[in-house]
Design an enzyme around this catalytic site. Structure first.
Site, short mmCIF file in Angstrom:
data_model
loop_
_atom_site.label_atom_id
_atom_site.label_comp_id
_atom_site.label_asym_id
_atom_site.label_seq_id
_atom_site.Cartn_x
_atom_site.Cartn_y
_atom_site.Cartn_z
N GLY A 15 0.76 -1.09 -0.06
CA GLY A 15 0.01 0.05 0.09
C GLY A 15 0.85 1.38 -0.07
O GLY A 15 0.53 2.35 -0.61
N THR A 16 1.99 1.39 0.65
CA THR A 16 2.71 2.51 0.77
C THR A 16 3.17 2.73 -0.63
O THR A 16 3.14 3.95 -1.02
CB THR A 16 4.08 2.21 1.95
OG1 THR A 16 3.55 1.96 3.07
CG2 THR A 16 4.85 3.44 1.87
N SER A 70 -3.60 -3.19 -0.81
CA SER A 70 -2.51 -4.11 0.06
C SER A 70 -2.96 -5.42 0.19
O SER A 70 -4.00 -5.71 0.76
CB SER A 70 -2.13 -3.50 1.21
OG SER A 70 -1.03 -3.96 1.71
N HIS A 97 -2.04 -7.59 2.42
CA HIS A 97 -1.83 -8.20 3.61
C HIS A 97 -3.09 -7.65 4.44
O HIS A 97 -3.28 -8.27 5.74
CB HIS A 97 -0.51 -8.01 4.57
CG HIS A 97 -0.22 -6.84 5.11
ND1 HIS A 97 -0.05 -6.28 6.21
CD2 HIS A 97 0.04 -5.56 4.26
CE1 HIS A 97 0.17 -5.08 6.35
NE2 HIS A 97 0.41 -4.49 5.08
N THR A 155 12.14 -7.47 -10.84
CA THR A 155 11.80 -8.99 -10.88
C THR A 155 10.38 -9.47 -10.07
O THR A 155 10.29 -8.76 -8.86
CB THR A 155 12.69 -9.80 -10.24
OG1 THR A 155 14.01 -9.43 -11.04
CG2 THR A 155 12.64 -11.20 -10.36
N CYS A 204 -0.37 4.06 15.86
CA CYS A 204 -0.70 3.03 15.14
C CYS A 204 0.37 2.48 14.13
O CYS A 204 0.58 1.59 13.68
CB CYS A 204 -1.85 3.32 14.05
SG CYS A 204 -1.76 3.47 12.21
C1 LIG Z 1 -4.96 3.13 4.84
C2 LIG Z 1 -3.67 2.53 4.74
N1 LIG Z 1 -2.85 2.97 3.83
C3 LIG Z 1 -1.70 2.32 3.34
C4 LIG Z 1 -1.09 1.52 4.43
C5 LIG Z 1 0.13 1.03 4.13
O1 LIG Z 1 0.26 -0.28 3.42
P1 LIG Z 1 1.47 -1.35 3.52
O2 LIG Z 1 1.50 -1.93 4.74
O3 LIG Z 1 1.04 -2.39 2.52
O4 LIG Z 1 2.47 -0.63 2.89
C6 LIG Z 1 -1.77 0.87 5.47
C7 LIG Z 1 -1.23 -0.01 6.38
O5 LIG Z 1 -1.70 0.01 7.87
C8 LIG Z 1 -3.22 1.67 5.59
O6 LIG Z 1 -4.09 1.16 6.71
#
Ligand SMILES: Cc1ncc(COP(=O)(O)O)c(C=O)c1O
Length: 398
Positions: free
Chosen positions: A70-71, A199, A201, A237, A325
């Site tokens: 997600g990041t 994301s 996970h 990759t 968090c």
């Molecule tokens: C709303 C939101 N965006 C982005 C992220 C980041 O995702 P990742 O852990 O896959 O980098 C999170 C993770 O807690 C999230 O809750």
């Protein structure tokens, strides 16, 4: 019995997902870019997963680009869009986004860009008209999450896209759907977004893999430069095992979401009602808004959330403090601050997030532990903090 109540941080990987991933670590070798048979098989597995992830959000498979999570997807969406729109473009977001978005906003502002961070109502919901009012008719990127990771409050993305486009028809719209995917229905076409972050996970897939949906015709400059994988949008990759796992997790989420989430919501309600019986002065944030079915952000007035979490941990109940968090620091939650929550309530806030593994026994065990760590709530109800809680509850809009 240990009870894991932190599914918004990460979820256990489904058995089917693990089984699908395992062969890709050893038996089935092959770089997804190689032209020989094992390489082509790996690539085919990646493409199958792309279709599975696309189906979860109603996208065409070729508009789904795999990333490390997600990041990275948030960064790619924001830096890519703003790179495309140019130095004069404005960046409008909400003050309750995840740090993966807000840190990009800060970096952009430090670099001289105009950035607006729109605050939500005290209920935790962002007003679409307020977002639109922060936009300019000129080039503009808007980023509003589908659901907040701390409160679980579902944000009005569809209404915001409409409101923003009325002011700025050319605006690009990104939404971070990391917490929403697999928990509420999502369809990129009916939402009308240009970009959507996922994301793996958070939906019972492996960590370290995610995706960005990019609407057809939007050609973003990539963040990374390299071997040309993912149409050059995200070279490197392929993480074949991770992508395969993400695909299966997305397929399971799409197939079972309605039924699974009905169950999770029933467990959430049972836990929430039990907590409010134990602690009548507690305040559940966003309770009058549409919320994710699995999330409770509850404030215990006058309590220190870190102490509560540590005491619960000692009893095998794993929860998150609303205020720390991501980084483990003890700064007040930016989400609570933006909602105007009194510091005393924020200090006593816990985030409980349930998952498919949270059944009735887990809820009862958690309530037993809460009963122990909260002690006799009634003897505290005359305190100044409880009064603050009551006042805030009364001033929060329905
Ligand atoms: C709303 C939101 N965006 C982005 C992220 C980041 O995702 P990742 O852990 O896959 O980098 C999170 C993770 O807690 C999230 O809750």
């Amino acid at each position: 019995m240990a009870v894991y109540l932190d599914h918004n941080a990460t979820t256990p990987v489904h058995r089917e997902v693990v089984e699908a991933m395992l062969p890709w670590f050893s038996q089935r070798i092959g770089n997804g870019s190689a032209l020989h048979s094992p390489g082509r098989a790996a690539r085919a597995a990646v493409e199958k997963a792309r279709a599975q992830v696309a189906a979860l959000i109603g996208a065409e498979p070729d508009r789904v680009f795999f990333t490390s999570g997600g990041t990275e997807s948030d960064n790619l969406a924001i830096y890519g869009s703003l790179g495309l729109l140019g130095a004069g473009a404005r960046f409008v977001t909400s003050a309750i986004e995840h740090p993966a978005v807000l840190s990009c906003a800060q970096a952009q502002e430090d670099g001289g860009r105009t950035v607006a961070r729109v605050r939500p109502a005290p209920s935790g919901r962002v007003d679409p008209e307020a977002l639109a009012a922060a936009c300019s008719p000129g080039p503009c990127l808007v980023s509003l999450m589908c659901a907040n990771n701390e409160t679980g409050v579902v944000q009005p993305v569809f209404e915001s896209v409409q409101a923003v486009r009325a002011v700025s028809p050319q605006a690009l719209f990104h939404s971070d759907a990391v917490q929403a995917a697999g928990r509420i229905p999502l369809d990129v076409v009916s939402l009308g977004v240009d970009l959507l972050t996922l994301s793996s996970h958070k939906l019972h897939g492996p960590q370290g893999v995610g995706a960005l949906f990019i609407r057809q015709g939007l050609d973003l400059p990539p963040l990374l430069h390299g071997g040309g994988q993912e149409d050059g949008m995200r070279p490197g990759t392929y993480n074949v095992a991770g992508i395969v796992g993400f695909g299966i997790a997305a397929e399971l989420a799409a197939r079972n979401r309605a039924e699974d989430m009905e169950y999770v919501a029933a467990m959430r309600d049972r836990l929430e009602e039990g907590l409010l019986r134990l602690a009548p002065s507690a305040v559940v944030l966003g309770r009058d808004e549409a919320r994710l079915p699995n999330t409770i952000n509850v404030c215990f007035p006058g309590r220190d959330a870190r102490m509560l979490a540590a005491n619960l941990d000692a009893l095998g109940i794993y929860v998150a403090t609303g205020s720390a968090c991501s980084s483990g620091d003890d700064a007040p939650s930016h989400v609570h601050e933006a909602m105007g929550l009194p510091a005393d309530l924020s200090r006593g806030a816990l985030r409980l997030s349930l998952g498919l593994d949270t059944g009735e026994d887990e809820v009862e065990e958690a309530l037993r532990a809460f009963g122990q760590v909260l002690g006799n709530e009634k003897s505290r109800s005359g305190s100044w903090s409880a009064a603050a809680g009551r006042l805030w509850k009364r001033s929060s809009p329905k």
